[in-house]
Design a protein around this motif. Structure first.
Motif, short mmCIF file in Angstrom:
data_model
loop_
_atom_site.label_atom_id
_atom_site.label_comp_id
_atom_site.label_asym_id
_atom_site.label_seq_id
_atom_site.Cartn_x
_atom_site.Cartn_y
_atom_site.Cartn_z
N GLN A 27 48.51 49.65 -4.58
CA GLN A 27 48.27 50.50 -5.75
C GLN A 27 47.24 49.82 -6.64
N THR A 60 61.97 48.72 3.29
CA THR A 60 60.69 49.41 3.22
C THR A 60 60.23 49.50 1.78
N GLN A 61 58.93 49.38 1.59
CA GLN A 61 58.34 49.39 0.26
C GLN A 61 57.19 50.38 0.20
N THR A 62 57.11 51.07 -0.94
CA THR A 62 55.98 51.96 -1.20
C THR A 62 55.55 51.81 -2.65
N PRO A 63 54.25 51.96 -2.95
CA PRO A 63 53.16 52.10 -1.99
C PRO A 63 52.81 50.75 -1.37
N SER A 64 52.01 50.76 -0.35
CA SER A 64 51.58 49.49 0.22
C SER A 64 50.50 48.86 -0.67
N CYS A 98 61.34 50.55 -3.41
CA CYS A 98 61.90 49.80 -2.29
C CYS A 98 63.14 50.54 -1.79
N SER A 142 54.19 45.30 -1.67
CA SER A 142 53.30 46.28 -2.32
C SER A 142 52.24 45.48 -3.06
N ASN A 178 67.26 53.85 -3.41
CA ASN A 178 66.02 53.24 -3.88
C ASN A 178 66.29 52.14 -4.90
#
Lengths: 111, 115
Positions: B11, B5-9, B23, B110, B74
């Motif tokens: 930016q 999973t990655q954030t943010p999708s 991540c 991202s 992370n």
């Protein structure tokens, strides 16, 4: 530095027919070759791989062929389905585990 | 099914600003990667990371880039002073062990837009 090349940016195939995606490479030291599929807004998803010591690997509808003398590999999808519509990336790895990707081929399978 | 999973999708940032992309790799994976794809171009390797240190980095991964695994779950990519040409989709990837098949598990990416 185009060690992995996909010369066809797009391919359109009718549902049920065979899709053949091609890839050429220049570095004879690559050990593994892989195909990844990518849908929009998603990350690449591993599809199938082949070791440099083999010339064919099959997984269901997907078969990868490797011709080392020609430095060429191909992915065959048969029969093609509309859900196969995506961008397909050829990739290769050598003595390190980084992947070197081609530029991708957009496959569209129409009914 | 476990996933990266990655954030943010997405930016959006101003040129010169610092950006951190995050991540969360699959939990039992040991090898971690960042790749990026500039719009319309191929996916490019940035860096690989194992045992809390960089294993390999590309020429793209200059002094403006850094990676860190701060807490055992992370895995972050920091760009210290963003440039316009850093605009791209950044993909985190991981794999469980030292396999040689090249199969990596990628996150959804991202998207970084530098204005």
């Amino acid at each position: 530095d185009q060690q992995v090349k996909q010369n066809s940016p797009s391919l359109s195939v009718q549902e049920g027919r065979i899709s053949i995606l091609n890839c050429d490479y220049t570095n004879s030291m690559f050990d593994y070759f892989l195909w990844y599929k990518k849908y929009p807004a998603e990350g690449p998803t591993f599809l199938i791989s082949i070791s440099s010591i083999k010339d064919k690997n099959e997984d269901g509808r997907f078969t990868v062929f490797l011709n080392k003398s020609a430095k060429h590999l191909s992915l065959h999808i048969v029969p093609s389905q509309p859900g196969d519509s995506a961008v397909y990336f050829c990739a290769a790895s050598g003595d390190t585990d980084k992947l070197i990707f081609g530029t991708g081929t957009r496959l569209q399978v129409f009914p | 099914e476990p996933e990266v999973t990655q954030t943010p999708s997405h930016q959006v940032t101003q040129m010169g600003q610092e950006v951190i992309l995050r991540c969360v790799p699959i939990s039992n994976h040991l090898y971690f990667y960042w790749y990026r794809q500039i719009l319309g171009q191929k996916v490019e390797f940035l860096v690989s990371f194992y045992n809390n240190e960089i294993s390999e980095k590309s020429e793209i991964f200059d002094d403006q880039f850094s990676v860190e695994r701060p807490d055992g779950s992370n895995f972050t990519l920091k760009i210290r002073s963003t440039k316009l040409e850093d605009s791209a989709m950044y993909f985190c990837a991981s794999k469980p062990g030292q396999t040689f098949t090249g199969e990596l598990f990628f996150g959804e990416g991202s998207r970084l837009t530098v204005l």
